[in-house]
Design a protein around this motif. Structure first.
Motif, mmCIF file in Angstrom:
data_model
loop_
_atom_site.group_PDB
_atom_site.id
_atom_site.type_symbol
_atom_site.label_atom_id
_atom_site.label_comp_id
_atom_site.label_asym_id
_atom_site.label_seq_id
_atom_site.Cartn_x
_atom_site.Cartn_y
_atom_site.Cartn_z
ATOM 1 N N GLU A 82 0.830 -1.205 0.000
ATOM 2 C CA GLU A 82 0.000 0.000 0.000
ATOM 3 C C GLU A 82 0.866 1.257 0.000
ATOM 4 O O GLU A 82 1.884 1.335 0.684
ATOM 5 C CB GLU A 82 -0.888 -0.022 1.240
ATOM 6 N N GLN A 83 0.461 2.242 -0.781
ATOM 7 C CA GLN A 83 1.153 3.527 -0.838
ATOM 8 C C GLN A 83 0.199 4.633 -0.406
ATOM 9 O O GLN A 83 -0.982 4.598 -0.748
ATOM 10 C CB GLN A 83 1.661 3.810 -2.258
ATOM 11 N N GLN A 84 0.724 5.567 0.346
ATOM 12 C CA GLN A 84 -0.045 6.734 0.756
ATOM 13 C C GLN A 84 0.653 7.981 0.238
ATOM 14 O O GLN A 84 1.850 8.155 0.450
ATOM 15 C CB GLN A 84 -0.183 6.802 2.277
ATOM 16 N N ILE A 85 -0.110 8.791 -0.455
ATOM 17 C CA ILE A 85 0.461 9.984 -1.069
ATOM 18 C C ILE A 85 -0.491 11.149 -0.865
ATOM 19 O O ILE A 85 -1.709 11.006 -1.009
ATOM 20 C CB ILE A 85 0.738 9.746 -2.587
ATOM 21 N N GLN A 86 0.059 12.286 -0.486
ATOM 22 C CA GLN A 86 -0.774 13.452 -0.218
ATOM 23 C C GLN A 86 -1.272 14.067 -1.518
ATOM 24 O O GLN A 86 -0.560 14.121 -2.521
ATOM 25 C CB GLN A 86 0.020 14.502 0.568
ATOM 26 N N ARG A 87 -2.508 14.494 -1.500
ATOM 27 C CA ARG A 87 -3.062 15.157 -2.662
ATOM 28 C C ARG A 87 -2.320 16.450 -2.939
ATOM 29 O O ARG A 87 -1.736 17.064 -2.047
ATOM 30 C CB ARG A 87 -4.554 15.447 -2.468
ATOM 31 N N GLN A 88 -2.366 16.857 -4.181
ATOM 32 C CA GLN A 88 -1.620 18.040 -4.584
ATOM 33 C C GLN A 88 -2.115 19.284 -3.872
ATOM 34 O O GLN A 88 -1.331 20.195 -3.584
ATOM 35 C CB GLN A 88 -1.712 18.220 -6.103
ATOM 36 N N ASP A 89 -3.422 19.344 -3.550
ATOM 37 C CA ASP A 89 -3.954 20.510 -2.860
ATOM 38 C C ASP A 89 -3.784 20.421 -1.351
ATOM 39 O O ASP A 89 -4.172 21.334 -0.620
ATOM 40 C CB ASP A 89 -5.434 20.703 -3.209
ATOM 41 N N GLY A 90 -3.230 19.321 -0.870
ATOM 42 C CA GLY A 90 -2.948 19.187 0.552
ATOM 43 C C GLY A 90 -4.147 18.926 1.430
ATOM 44 O O GLY A 90 -4.032 18.992 2.660
ATOM 45 N N THR A 91 -5.291 18.616 0.870
ATOM 46 C CA THR A 91 -6.503 18.445 1.670
ATOM 47 C C THR A 91 -6.614 17.059 2.277
ATOM 48 O O THR A 91 -7.305 16.881 3.277
ATOM 49 C CB THR A 91 -7.740 18.705 0.803
ATOM 50 N N ALA A 92 -6.001 16.069 1.711
ATOM 51 C CA ALA A 92 -6.152 14.700 2.194
ATOM 52 C C ALA A 92 -5.035 13.847 1.623
ATOM 53 O O ALA A 92 -4.175 14.326 0.876
ATOM 54 C CB ALA A 92 -7.519 14.151 1.803
ATOM 55 N N THR A 93 -5.051 12.584 2.002
ATOM 56 C CA THR A 93 -4.054 11.624 1.544
ATOM 57 C C THR A 93 -4.741 10.503 0.781
ATOM 58 O O THR A 93 -5.732 9.943 1.258
ATOM 59 C CB THR A 93 -3.271 11.034 2.731
ATOM 60 N N VAL A 94 -4.216 10.193 -0.370
ATOM 61 C CA VAL A 94 -4.746 9.115 -1.189
ATOM 62 C C VAL A 94 -4.036 7.818 -0.801
ATOM 63 O O VAL A 94 -2.809 7.771 -0.743
ATOM 64 C CB VAL A 94 -4.540 9.401 -2.690
ATOM 65 N N VAL A 95 -4.815 6.802 -0.515
ATOM 66 C CA VAL A 95 -4.278 5.487 -0.175
ATOM 67 C C VAL A 95 -4.365 4.598 -1.412
ATOM 68 O O VAL A 95 -5.454 4.331 -1.911
ATOM 69 C CB VAL A 95 -5.047 4.855 1.003
ATOM 70 N N ILE A 96 -3.228 4.149 -1.888
ATOM 71 C CA ILE A 96 -3.150 3.333 -3.098
ATOM 72 C C ILE A 96 -2.973 1.874 -2.682
ATOM 73 O O ILE A 96 -1.926 1.507 -2.157
ATOM 74 C CB ILE A 96 -1.972 3.759 -4.001
ATOM 75 N N PRO A 97 -3.981 1.022 -2.848
ATOM 76 C CA PRO A 97 -3.812 -0.404 -2.531
ATOM 77 C C PRO A 97 -2.737 -1.041 -3.401
ATOM 78 O O PRO A 97 -2.440 -0.552 -4.489
ATOM 79 C CB PRO A 97 -5.196 -0.993 -2.824
ATOM 80 N N PRO A 98 -2.174 -2.140 -2.957
ATOM 81 C CA PRO A 98 -1.107 -2.787 -3.738
ATOM 82 C C PRO A 98 -1.657 -3.411 -5.015
ATOM 83 O O PRO A 98 -2.823 -3.810 -5.063
ATOM 84 C CB PRO A 98 -0.570 -3.860 -2.783
ATOM 85 N N PRO A 99 -0.844 -3.529 -6.047
ATOM 86 C CA PRO A 99 -1.296 -4.197 -7.279
ATOM 87 C C PRO A 99 -1.608 -5.666 -7.008
ATOM 88 O O PRO A 99 -0.862 -6.353 -6.313
ATOM 89 C CB PRO A 99 -0.088 -4.064 -8.222
ATOM 90 N N HIS A 100 -2.716 -6.140 -7.528
ATOM 91 C CA HIS A 100 -3.051 -7.543 -7.334
ATOM 92 C C HIS A 100 -3.875 -8.107 -8.479
ATOM 93 O O HIS A 100 -4.323 -9.247 -8.397
ATOM 94 C CB HIS A 100 -3.830 -7.727 -6.024
ATOM 95 N N SER A 101 -4.099 -7.379 -9.542
ATOM 96 C CA SER A 101 -4.930 -7.878 -10.639
ATOM 97 C C SER A 101 -4.264 -9.054 -11.336
ATOM 98 O O SER A 101 -3.062 -9.030 -11.623
ATOM 99 C CB SER A 101 -5.189 -6.763 -11.661
#
Length: 881
Positions: free
Chosen positions: A294-313
C-alpha cells in the motif's frame, strides 16, 4: 520511339499532380528505361529473357497506377500535418514510400540497361529483382487504392483516426488482402535509410532461422539443433524468396509465446553486457525491488491523503523490479555507502533537481530495462539526471490493468522517497517508448483524476494512444514493418487488452468496489472488480486506482503518517518499502515468479498443440484456437506434474502396449489398435520428413506429441494409419471435444505451411479467426486519446518523437493536435526513414543514434536544461552535459 513517347506522356500526367520530390525528377527517366527494357527483352527467346519482358510489362503497369494514386493522396496529405513546420502523417508516409520505390526502381533499371549486353549479365538475378519490385508496387497499389477510395473521404477536417464506427473486421480484411511476401524478401526495408537495410535483412534472417529452432523437435540433441540452425540460416541468407515466405507464415500463424521469446533474445547475458562495454560508463547501475504494498500519497492541494492499494490484478502480489541509473553519485542515493569510498571514487554531488521515471516498450509482452540499457545509459550521461526504470509485469500472464497498477505504485513510492533516488523531486519527467509511452499517459490520467501530483513533463517515443481496431493510413503501414509486423502487433494487443466478447469485460462499472475472495481469484480475468474505471460522478473523495478496494482519503493529520506495510494477499508484514538487491538476485527472483510455460495451455483449456512452423516434426500451439480464459494460475511445477500424470495414463490406456522379450522383461510397444491387425500395419501418430523410423524414435516423438496434446486439452489428437493418409499435405483432423460436435476443425499449422497451395489458408482467414470472439477493452487509461478533455487539458508539457513509417504515427499526430488545441505545450518530431524501436538500434546505426540524440534534446528541454549540440558523438563516447 513509341515507348519513349508513352513514357513522356505518363510522366507529364504524373508531374501535373504537383509533385516536387526528388523522385519526380527521375520519374520520366524511370518510365523511359522500363519501356526500353521491355522492348529489348521482347525478342529474347530464353526463359529468363521472356520473364524479364513480362516483369517489365507488369512493372510499368503498376508504376503508372501507383504514381497516379500517389498524386491524389499528395494533394490532400498536407491537411493532416501537425503544422507546416512538422509535416508528417500516414498519408504523407505513403507518398514517401512511393517516392523511395521510384528511386529504387530507377537504380535497378539503370543497372540492367548498363549491363544487359555484357557476357557477365546475370539474367536469373535480375529476373527475381524485377519480379519482386513488380509485386511490391502491386501491393502499394492495393494500399493506396483503399486510402483514396475509403480513408480520404472518411477522414474529414484533418482527423486521421476518423471512422470509429467502422468494424474491426474491415481493418483485418483489408490488411490481410494485401500480398505481403514482397515486403520481406528482396525489397525488405527499402524505405529506410540504406545503413539500416542490412541490419533489417539480418534481423529477418535471424527471425526465419530462430523460428525453425524454436519449433524444432525437442528430441534432437544440442549439436543436432546447432547444425540445423547453421544450415537453415545459410539457406535464408541466399534465398530471399524462401525467407519472405517463412517470415510471412511465422507472422501470420505464430503464437505470442514465440514473439516473447524472439524479442527476449536481446536480453541474453552477452547482449545485456554489451552496453556496459561499448556504451557510456555510469556511476550507479543499481537494481532494486519496490514492495507490492500500500502507498499513501498526499493530494496536490494538501486536503487529504490518497491510499493506493497494492497491485493484485490477475496474478498474485509480487515485488516490482526497478533499476536506478545515474552518471553521478549523489547524496543519499541508493548504493552510496558512507565510509567505503576512497580517493579514486567520483565526487558525491548534491541531489539533482530532476528525476526521470522510465517505462520500457516491448508490446506489453516482453523487454526490460536491460534490453534498453543501450540508450538509457546515454540518456543518463547526456541529461545528467538520475533515471528510475520500471520493469513492470508482462502480458499475457499479467494483462491490463496490472502493468498500470505497478507503474502507479512505483510512481507514488518514488514521490515519497526522492532522497533515495538522488533527487529533490523539484521536476519529475516521465518517459516511455511504445508500450511504455502508453503506460505513462495512462498514469498521468490517473494521477490527475486522483489529485496526485502529476509529472512535470512527458516524453513519448512512437507511442500508441488509441487501442482501437479501426483503419487509419499509418496502421496500413504495419504490413511492411520488418521489426513490428502486423501479426505480432495484433497478438500483443490481444494478449494485453483483449477479452472474450462472450464473457464479461474486465472493465467494471463505476462504483464497483467488491473485494475478490481467495476462492474467486482464479477467475479474475472476467469477474474481478479491480479495474480502472471512470467514476467522475462520485462526489465523495475516493481514489480509484484500479484495485479491488477504492482508494481511501484521510485527513491532514493522518496524511503525515505514511504506512509502508507490505501487503500480500490478506496478510501484512513489516518489511521495508524497497529492497536494494544485485542484478543476479533480481534475475533469480524473476525466474522464481509464476510464468505460463510456452508449450502448455492454460488449465481447463481444450486446445490442441498442433504441428509447428517447420519442415520437420515439431509442436506449435495455434494461438488462434487457444482458450483466452486465464481462469486459474498454477505453478509451473504443478502443471508439469499434472501433465506427466496425464501422459502416463494416456500412454498406458491408448497408445502404448507391452510385451515380453526373450529375457522375460516387459518392454513398451506402440499399440496397433487391434490385436488382429497385421504386423506390418504399424500405427503412427504423424508422418514427418527425415525422421527416424526406429521404434525408439517413434516412441520419443509419440511421447512429445502426447505431452503437448495432453497439456493443451487432448481435444484434437488422432491416431492415423499409414494407408489412411491420403496425401502428405492433408490436414490432421482434430477429434471433437464432444461426439456430437460439428464445429469447424482447423487444419494443422505445419500442414498448412508445408502443404500445397490448396491447403494453405489465406492470411485474411487466419487473422480474422485470431480475433473472432475477441474485443479490445475500451478504457481511457488504455486509450488516453479518449480521456475527458478537462483531464487532457491538465497534461504537463509534452514532447513526442515518432517516425514516419510507424503504425503509431497517426496516434501520435492526433495526440499532439489534441493537446495543442487544449492549450498544452507540446512538440512533435517526425523522424525520417527510421523504424519503430529505433532507440534500441542506436548502437548499430548512426542514423538511429542521431534520433536518440533528438530524444535527449527534448528530454533536456523538459527538465529545463539548456540545449546541447544534437550532433551525434561517436558511439561509445560519453556525451558532455
Amino acid at each position: 520511339m513509341a515507348g519513349v513517347a508513352s513514357a513522356e506522356d505518363r510522366s507529364t500526367k504524373s508531374m501535373a499532380g504537383g509533385g516536387t520530390d526528388p523522385s519526380h525528377s527521375v520519374l520520366p527517366t524511370v518510365l523511359h528505361m522500363i519501356d526500353n527494357n521491355t522492348l529489348h527483352f521482347k525478342n529474347d527467346d530464353s526463359e529468363y529473357g521472356q520473364r524479364l519482358h513480362s516483369g517489365f510489362v507488369v512493372l510499368g503497369e503498376n508504376m503508372d497506377k501507383v504514381t497516379a494514386l500517389s498524386d491524389v493522396v499528395r494533394k490532400e496529405a498536407h491537411r493532416f500535418d501537425f503544422n507546416e513546420e512538422t509535416p508528417g502523417n500516414g498519408f504523407r508516409s505513403f507518398n514517401n514510400i512511393v517516392d523511395q520505390s521510384i528511386l529504387c526502381v530507377f537504380d535497378l533499371c539503370k543497372q540492367i540497361c548498363t549491363n544487359r549486353d555484357s557476357l557477365l549479365f546475370r539474367k536469373g538475378h535480375f529476373v527475381r529483382e524485377v519480379e519482386a519490385w513488380g509485386q511490391t508496387l502491386a501491393s502499394l497499389v492495393v494500399l493506396l487504392d483503399y486510402s483514396v477510395d475509403v480513408l480520404l473521404p472518411r477522414c474529414e477536417d484533418g482527423q486521421l483516426l476518423a471512422g470509429t464506427t467502422s468494424s474491426p473486421d474491415e481493418l483485418m480484411a483489408m490488411l490481410n488482402s494485401v500480398p505481403q511476401y514482397s515486403f520481406y524478401g528482396r525489397c525488405v526495408g527499402f524505405h529506410y535509410y540504406p545503413s539500416l537495410r542490412k541490419t533489417l535483412k539480418y534481423l529477418n534472417i535471424c527471425l526465419s532461422a530462430y523460428s525453425e529452432v524454436y519449433y524444432a523437435d525437442g528430441s534432437n540433441s544440442f549439436m543436432q539443433r546447432t547444425k540445423n540452425t547453421v544450415m537453415t540460416s545459410s539457406k535464408y541468407v541466399v534465398d530471399a524468396e524462401l525467407r519472405s515466405r517463412r517470415i510471412v507464415d511465422v507472422v501470420q500463424y505464430s503464437s505470442v509465446d514465440f514473439i516473447k521469446t524472439f524479442w527476449s533474445v536481446a536480453e541474453t547475458d552477452l547482449l545485456t553486457r554489451l552496453p556496459g562495454v561499448v556504451g557510456p560508463s555510469l556511476a550507479v547501475v543499481q537494481a532494486m525491488v519496490v514492495g507490492c504494498e500500500e502507498q499513501q500519497i498526499q493530494r496536490q492541494d494538501g486536503t487529504a491523503t490518497v491510499v493506493i492499494p497494492p497491485p493484485h490484478s490477475h496474478i498474485e502480489p509480487r515485488p516490482i523490479s526497478c533499476y536506478l541509473l545515474s552518471a553521478q553519485l549523489r547524496e543519499g542515493m541508493v548504493g552510496l555507502k558512507p565510509g567505503e569510498r576512497d580517493n579514486k571514487s567520483p565526487p558525491v554531488l548534491p541531489p539533482s533537481d530532476s528525476l526521470i521515471i522510465h517505462c520500457h516498450g516491448g508490446g506489453f509482452v516482453t523487454q526490460s530495462t536491460k534490453a534498453q540499457e543501450v540508450f538509457l545509459r546515454e540518456w543518463a550521461v547526456s541529461v545528467g539526471v538520475p533515471i528510475l526504470s520500471v520493469d513492470y509485469s508482462l502480458a499475457p500472464e499479467a494483462p491490463y490493468p496490472r502493468p498500470l497498477e505497478e507503474v502507479l505504485t512505483v510512481y507514488c513510492w518514488a514521490l515519497n522517497h526522492m532522497p533515495l533516488l538522488g533527487s529533490t523531486g523539484a521536476k519529475i519527467i516521465l518517459t516511455g517508448d511504445s508500450a511504455g509511452g502508453n503506460l505513462i499517459a495512462g498514469l498521468t490520467v490517473k494521477c490527475l483524476e486522483l489529485g496526485i501530483r502529476p509529472a512535470d513533463g512527458l516524453f513519448f517515443a512512437y507511442t500508441p494512444f488509441a487501442f482501437e481496431l479501426i483503419p487509419s493510413p499509418a496502421r496500413l503501414l504495419a504490413v511492411m514493418d520488418p521489426l513490428l509486423p502486423l501479426g505480432f502487433a495484433l497478438r500483443c494487443l490481444k494478449a494485453y487488452a483483449g477479452v472474450p466478447s462472450r464473457e464479461p469485460s474486465r472493465v467494471t462499472t463505476p462504483g464497483d468496489t467488491a473485494v475478490p475472495t481467495p476462492s474467486s481469484q482464479a477467475s479474475r480475468v472476467s469477474t474481478e472488480a479491480s479495474e480502472f474505471t471512470d467514476d467522475t460522478s462520485h462526489t465523495s473523495v475516493k481514489g480509484r486506482v484500479g484495485m479491488s478496494e477504492a482508494s481511501e482519503l484521510t485527513d491532514d493529520t493522518s496524511s503525515q503518517q505514511v504506512s509502508m506495510k507490505a501487503r500480500t494477499g490478506v496478510s501484512e508484514s513489516d518489511t521495508e518499502s524497497f529492497v536494494e538487491v544485485s542484478a543476479s538476485d533480481v534475475k533469480e527472483a524473476e525466474e522464481a515468479m509464476v510464468k505460463s510455460p510456452s508449450f502448455l495451455s492454460e488449465p481447463g483449456s481444450d486446445t490442441l498443440t498442433t504441428v509447428s512452423l517447420t519442415s520437420d516434426t515439431s509442436k506449435l500451439e495455434d494461438s488462434g484456437t487457444r482458450n483466452s480464459s486465464r481462469s486459474e494460475k498454477r505453478k509451473p511445477e504443478e502443471k508439469e506434474e499434472r501433465s506427466r500424470r496425464y501422459v502416463a495414463e494416456f500412454l498406458e490406456k491408448y497408445v502404448l502396449d507391452s510385451r515380453t522379450d526373450k529375457q522375460g522383461r516387459r518392454v513398451p510397444i506402440l499399440r496397433t489398435g487391434s490385436e488382429d491387425s497385421e504386423p506390418e500395419d504399424e500405427t503412427v501418430l504423424f508422418e514427418a520428413q527425415n525422421s527416424g523410423s526406429g521404434i525408439t524414435a517413434k516412441l520419443g516423438r509419440a511421447k512429445d506429441a502426447v505431452v503437448s496434446g495432453i497439456s493443451a486439452g487432448l481435444t484434437s489428437f488422432g491416431l492415423k494409419k499409414k494407408e489412411s493418409i491420403s496425401s502428405p499435405t492433408s490436414p490432421v483432423k482434430p477429434c471433437p471435444p464432444e461426439p456430437a460436435s460439428t464445429a469447424f476443425k482447423r487444419p494443422s499449422l505445419g500442414e498448412i505451411l508445408r502443404g500445397n497451395p490448396g491447403s494453405r489458408r489465406s492470411s485474411r482467414c487466419s487473422l480474422m479467426e485470431e480475433f473472432s470472439g475477441v474485443e479490445i477493452i475500451k478504457d481511457h487509461y488504455l486509450s488516453p486519446l479518449t480521456a475527458p478533455c478537462d483531464i487532457l487539458a491538465k497534461f504537463p508539457p509534452s514532447a513526442i518523437v515518432t517516425v514516419e513509417y510507424d503504425f503509431c504515427l497517426d496516434d501520435d499526430v492526433t495526440m499532439a493536435k489534441t493537446l495543442r488545441n487544449l492549450g498544452v505545450p507540446v512538440t512533435i518530431d517526425v523522424l525520417e526513414k527510421l523504424p519503430h524501436g529505433f532507440l534500441s538500434l542506436s548502437m548499430v546505426s548512426q542514423h538511429c543514434h542521431v534520433g536518440c540524440r533528438k530524444a535527449i534534446t527534448r528530454i533536456r528541454q523538459l527538465c529545463g536544461l539548456p540545449d546541447v549540440d544534437t550532433a551525434a558523438p561517436p558511439l561509445g563516447v560519453p556525451a558532455k552535459s
